[in-house]
Design a protein around this motif. Structure first.
Motif, mmCIF file in Angstrom:
data_model
loop_
_atom_site.group_PDB
_atom_site.id
_atom_site.type_symbol
_atom_site.label_atom_id
_atom_site.label_comp_id
_atom_site.label_asym_id
_atom_site.label_seq_id
_atom_site.Cartn_x
_atom_site.Cartn_y
_atom_site.Cartn_z
ATOM 1 N N LEU A 1 41.835 42.381 42.870
ATOM 2 C CA LEU A 1 40.955 42.660 41.917
ATOM 3 C C LEU A 1 39.629 42.175 41.974
ATOM 4 O O LEU A 1 38.715 42.607 41.223
ATOM 5 N N LEU A 2 39.650 40.895 42.734
ATOM 6 C CA LEU A 2 38.135 40.706 43.095
ATOM 7 C C LEU A 2 38.020 40.933 44.642
ATOM 8 O O LEU A 2 38.980 40.839 45.512
ATOM 9 N N ALA A 3 37.078 41.546 45.077
ATOM 10 C CA ALA A 3 36.950 41.782 46.388
ATOM 11 C C ALA A 3 35.595 41.648 46.871
ATOM 12 O O ALA A 3 34.483 41.026 46.399
ATOM 13 N N ALA A 4 35.222 42.122 48.048
ATOM 14 C CA ALA A 4 33.856 41.797 49.027
ATOM 15 C C ALA A 4 32.686 42.265 48.119
ATOM 16 O O ALA A 4 31.835 41.311 48.159
ATOM 17 N N GLU A 5 32.670 43.306 47.342
ATOM 18 C CA GLU A 5 31.528 43.332 46.687
ATOM 19 C C GLU A 5 31.235 42.350 45.332
ATOM 20 O O GLU A 5 30.160 42.158 45.132
ATOM 21 N N ASP A 6 32.203 41.794 45.034
ATOM 22 C CA ASP A 6 32.072 40.708 43.995
ATOM 23 C C ASP A 6 31.510 39.461 44.707
ATOM 24 O O ASP A 6 30.613 38.845 44.286
#
Length: 134
Positions: free
Chosen positions: A74-79
């Protein structure tokens, strides 16, 4: 994630990249007693040399990994990249996504009488203090 309870994203800054486990202990307690359900977590840190590193829950701490379970994605590199742009040297930000498990039964009761939860907004503590005249 049940989809029946509100979900919050919380960002916590740790100056000096210091952690001592107290926050994790409280998250375990809240998750264990059914108040929240930790859905995902990331840690983004900028070293004193300016280098940036981000870690998923499984790579931060075994206890945090146990709370999150399998990487939810749900949270990823872009975050992490969005947060890293503003991060000061020798600082870390913990990103925590959690569901308000306690609200599931309230949501079910509302739906049970034909109601719909239209909105859920966070009122900052400072605003409540100001309204209360403290």
């Amino acid at each position: 994630m049940t989809g029946k309870a509100p979900v919050d994203l919380v960002l916590v800054e740790f100056s000096g990249n210091r952690f001592d486990g107290r926050v994790l202990t409280e998250l375990e307690r809240l998750d264990g007693d059914g108040t929240i359900n930790v859905l995902d977590a990331l840690l983004v840190s900028r070293g004193s040399d300016g280098s940036v590193e981000w870690l998923e829950a499984a790579n931060v701490d075994k206890r945090l990994a146990a709370l999150v379970g399998e990487p939810a994605g749900l949270l990823a590199a872009e975050d992490a990249e969005a947060i890293a742009e503003e991060l000061q040297p020798d600082t870390a930000i913990g990103m925590l996504l959690f569901e308000h498990s306690w609200a599931s039964t309230l949501s079910e009761a509302i739906r049970g009488v034909g109601g719909n939860l239209l909105d859920w907004e966070r009122v900052p503590a400072a605003a409540i203090t100001e309204l209360a005249g403290n």
